[in-house]
Design a protein around this motif. Structure first.
Motif, PDB file in Angstrom:
ATOM      1  N   GLY A 267       0.820  -1.204   0.000  1.00 19.91           N
ATOM      2  CA  GLY A 267       0.000   0.000   0.000  1.00 19.91           C
ATOM      3  C   GLY A 267       0.851   1.250   0.000  1.00 19.91           C
ATOM      4  O   GLY A 267       2.064   1.194   0.211  1.00 19.91           O
ATOM      5  N   ILE A 268       0.216   2.381  -0.234  1.00 21.37           N
ATOM      6  CA  ILE A 268       0.891   3.672  -0.171  1.00 21.37           C
ATOM      7  C   ILE A 268       0.041   4.605   0.693  1.00 21.37           C
ATOM      8  O   ILE A 268      -1.140   4.809   0.415  1.00 21.37           O
ATOM      9  N   THR A 269       0.653   5.121   1.750  1.00 21.68           N
ATOM     10  CA  THR A 269      -0.003   6.118   2.581  1.00 21.68           C
ATOM     11  C   THR A 269       0.418   7.484   2.065  1.00 21.68           C
ATOM     12  O   THR A 269       1.580   7.877   2.210  1.00 21.68           O
ATOM     13  N   LYS A 270      -0.515   8.194   1.451  1.00 21.22           N
ATOM     14  CA  LYS A 270      -0.200   9.480   0.825  1.00 21.22           C
ATOM     15  C   LYS A 270      -0.434  10.609   1.814  1.00 21.22           C
ATOM     16  O   LYS A 270      -1.543  10.798   2.306  1.00 21.22           O
ATOM     17  N   LEU A 271       0.631  11.340   2.094  1.00 23.07           N
ATOM     18  CA  LEU A 271       0.552  12.462   3.018  1.00 23.07           C
ATOM     19  C   LEU A 271       0.115  13.714   2.267  1.00 23.07           C
ATOM     20  O   LEU A 271       0.499  13.928   1.124  1.00 23.07           O
ATOM     21  N   GLU A 272      -0.678  14.544   2.917  1.00 27.52           N
ATOM     22  CA  GLU A 272      -1.141  15.770   2.269  1.00 27.52           C
ATOM     23  C   GLU A 272      -0.533  17.005   2.930  1.00 27.52           C
ATOM     24  O   GLU A 272      -0.953  18.128   2.695  1.00 27.52           O
ATOM     25  N   ASP A 273       0.471  16.781   3.765  1.00 27.48           N
ATOM     26  CA  ASP A 273       1.080  17.876   4.494  1.00 27.48           C
ATOM     27  C   ASP A 273       2.176  18.551   3.681  1.00 27.48           C
ATOM     28  O   ASP A 273       2.413  18.227   2.527  1.00 27.48           O
ATOM     29  N   LYS A 274       2.875  19.467   4.324  1.00 28.27           N
ATOM     30  CA  LYS A 274       3.911  20.246   3.657  1.00 28.27           C
ATOM     31  C   LYS A 274       5.151  19.409   3.337  1.00 28.27           C
ATOM     32  O   LYS A 274       5.402  18.391   3.981  1.00 28.27           O
ATOM     33  N   ILE A 275       5.929  19.870   2.358  1.00 28.05           N
ATOM     34  CA  ILE A 275       7.192  19.208   2.003  1.00 28.05           C
ATOM     35  C   ILE A 275       8.232  19.464   3.080  1.00 28.05           C
ATOM     36  O   ILE A 275       9.025  18.584   3.417  1.00 28.05           O
ATOM     37  N   ASN A 276       8.216  20.677   3.641  1.00 29.84           N
ATOM     38  CA  ASN A 276       9.235  21.081   4.615  1.00 29.84           C
ATOM     39  C   ASN A 276       8.923  20.580   6.019  1.00 29.84           C
ATOM     40  O   ASN A 276       8.835  21.351   6.976  1.00 29.84           O
ATOM     41  N   LEU A 277       8.748  19.285   6.138  1.00 33.02           N
ATOM     42  CA  LEU A 277       8.534  18.670   7.441  1.00 33.02           C
ATOM     43  C   LEU A 277       9.876  18.310   8.058  1.00 33.02           C
ATOM     44  O   LEU A 277      10.893  18.234   7.363  1.00 33.02           O
ATOM     45  N   ASN A 278       9.873  18.069   9.360  1.00 25.28           N
ATOM     46  CA  ASN A 278      11.081  17.628  10.037  1.00 25.28           C
ATOM     47  C   ASN A 278      11.500  16.252   9.510  1.00 25.28           C
ATOM     48  O   ASN A 278      10.683  15.330   9.447  1.00 25.28           O
ATOM     49  N   ILE A 279      12.755  16.117   9.101  1.00 31.86           N
ATOM     50  CA  ILE A 279      13.230  14.867   8.495  1.00 31.86           C
ATOM     51  C   ILE A 279      13.087  13.700   9.456  1.00 31.86           C
ATOM     52  O   ILE A 279      12.676  12.596   9.058  1.00 31.86           O
ATOM     53  N   ASN A 280      13.402  13.902  10.733  1.00 32.76           N
ATOM     54  CA  ASN A 280      13.317  12.799  11.700  1.00 32.76           C
ATOM     55  C   ASN A 280      11.871  12.328  11.885  1.00 32.76           C
ATOM     56  O   ASN A 280      11.619  11.123  12.041  1.00 32.76           O
ATOM     57  N   SER A 281      10.915  13.258  11.851  1.00 34.79           N
ATOM     58  CA  SER A 281       9.492  12.883  11.958  1.00 34.79           C
ATOM     59  C   SER A 281       9.078  12.058  10.741  1.00 34.79           C
ATOM     60  O   SER A 281       8.358  11.060  10.865  1.00 34.79           O
ATOM     61  N   GLU A 282       9.528  12.490   9.566  1.00 34.09           N
ATOM     62  CA  GLU A 282       9.207  11.752   8.343  1.00 34.09           C
ATOM     63  C   GLU A 282       9.848  10.365   8.351  1.00 34.09           C
ATOM     64  O   GLU A 282       9.254   9.400   7.857  1.00 34.09           O
ATOM     65  N   LEU A 283      11.053  10.264   8.900  1.00 29.87           N
ATOM     66  CA  LEU A 283      11.720   8.956   8.994  1.00 29.87           C
ATOM     67  C   LEU A 283      10.925   8.013   9.891  1.00 29.87           C
ATOM     68  O   LEU A 283      10.787   6.816   9.590  1.00 29.87           O
ATOM     69  N   MET A 284      10.398   8.545  10.983  1.00 26.01           N
ATOM     70  CA  MET A 284       9.575   7.728  11.882  1.00 26.01           C
ATOM     71  C   MET A 284       8.355   7.181  11.148  1.00 26.01           C
ATOM     72  O   MET A 284       7.996   6.009  11.301  1.00 26.01           O
ATOM     73  N   VAL A 285       7.726   8.034  10.341  1.00 24.45           N
ATOM     74  CA  VAL A 285       6.561   7.598   9.565  1.00 24.45           C
ATOM     75  C   VAL A 285       6.973   6.540   8.542  1.00 24.45           C
ATOM     76  O   VAL A 285       6.280   5.536   8.354  1.00 24.45           O
ATOM     77  N   ALA A 286       8.121   6.741   7.888  1.00 21.60           N
ATOM     78  CA  ALA A 286       8.570   5.832   6.830  1.00 21.60           C
ATOM     79  C   ALA A 286       8.874   4.430   7.357  1.00 21.60           C
ATOM     80  O   ALA A 286       8.578   3.440   6.690  1.00 21.60           O
ATOM     81  N   ILE A 287       9.477   4.344   8.553  1.00 23.55           N
ATOM     82  CA  ILE A 287       9.864   3.024   9.077  1.00 23.55           C
ATOM     83  C   ILE A 287       8.760   2.371   9.907  1.00 23.55           C
ATOM     84  O   ILE A 287       8.843   1.190  10.239  1.00 23.55           O
ATOM     85  N   SER A 288       7.708   3.136  10.231  1.00 23.00           N
ATOM     86  CA  SER A 288       6.654   2.614  11.110  1.00 23.00           C
ATOM     87  C   SER A 288       5.872   1.470  10.476  1.00 23.00           C
ATOM     88  O   SER A 288       5.384   0.576  11.186  1.00 23.00           O
ATOM     89  N   GLY A 289       5.741   1.462   9.146  1.00 21.24           N
ATOM     90  CA  GLY A 289       5.031   0.369   8.479  1.00 21.24           C
ATOM     91  C   GLY A 289       5.728  -0.959   8.713  1.00 21.24           C
ATOM     92  O   GLY A 289       5.083  -1.971   9.054  1.00 21.24           O
ATOM     93  N   VAL A 290       7.040  -0.967   8.551  1.00 24.55           N
ATOM     94  CA  VAL A 290       7.838  -2.176   8.792  1.00 24.55           C
ATOM     95  C   VAL A 290       7.725  -2.607  10.245  1.00 24.55           C
ATOM     96  O   VAL A 290       7.595  -3.798  10.550  1.00 24.55           O
TER      97      VAL A 290
END
Length: 253
Positions: A65-88
């Protein structure tokens, strides 16, 4: 209710695959396969919500699946990393629960073996460095820590193409309808990503112009093409130092 549950969409290729499972009598396979994908995407969704990142929708494909975010591009990188690895992480926890049930004779060997097979295949596939899979998102975010925004996206596309070519070469003699369908979806997503690079970059700049975003790091650069994701910039032009606000104001005004 709208803020609690994300929009769930089943891609037509998933529906074709699901119909094939049902018509051939592999209903249990379909349930197990789909449950793993849903738990995986639930992980992305919950961690995004915790980090106050808005989710547009979740799309279910044959490979995941793909979880599509609708938020801003300029998000905190560490927060985005948490989201990216949370599926696994969520998928692995789900499998460990199934493993515990199997060890205590609460599910059959056949059911456990199906879970194991699909868990490993979905996990390995999603960690491939091919856009839009989790592996590619994780690599892009790590690249964004050390390279500017434009270069990070270009490198992500290059890595995706190289990885895709390697997979096609390795599996050349095993190509079947499922492989071709999955490869076509990946190629389509990579091309769309490449085609939208300039739009993504302009959105990246416009967000920084419109919103007050806090950055902990500073960097002096010579032109806007060298801007980083998690830095505030000063521009050195003709021995003069210009702030990021003034540079972007001049550009957009």
């Amino acid at each position: 209710m709208k803020n609690i549950f994300p929009k769930l969409e089943f891609h037509y290729t998933y529906l074709i695959m699901a119909l094939g499972f049902v018509l051939t009598g592999y209903f249990l396979n379909l349930i197990i396969f789909t449950s793993i994908i849903l738990i995986h995407e639930l992980g992305h969704y919950l961690i995004a919500k915790i980090n106050q990142i808005k989710v547009d929708k979740i799309v279910i494909y044959p490979y995941g699946g793909i979880t599509k975010l609708e938020d801003k591009i300029n998000l905190n990188i560490n927060s985005e990393l948490m989201v990216a690895i949370s599926g696994v992480m969520f998928q692995t926890i789900y499998f460990l629960i199934i493993f515990f049930l199997w060890k205590n004779n609460l599910i059959r060997n056949y059911t456990y073996n199906l879970f194991y097979l699909y868990h490993i295949s979905i996990l390995n596939f999603n960690l491939l460095p091919i856009y839009p899979l989790d592996g590619s998102k994780i690599i892009n975010l790590f690249l964004s820590k050390y390279f500017n925004f434009k270069l990070s996206n270009k490198l992500t596309i290059l890595i995706s193409i190289v990885a895709l070519i390697i997979i096609i070469i390795i599996n050349y003699y095993n190509l079947n309808y499922s492989y071709i369908m999955i490869l076509s979806i990946l190629i389509q997503n990579i091309y769309k990503y490449y085609k939208n690079l300039e739009f993504i970059y302009m959105k990246f700049l416009l967000e920084r112009y419109l919103y007050k975003i806090n950055y902990n790091k500073l960097k002096i650069i010579k032109n806007k093409d060298k801007m980083y994701k998690n830095y505030y910039h000063f521009f050195k032009i003709n021995n003069k130092i210009i702030s990021e606000e003034k540079m972007l104001k001049k550009m957009f005004d």
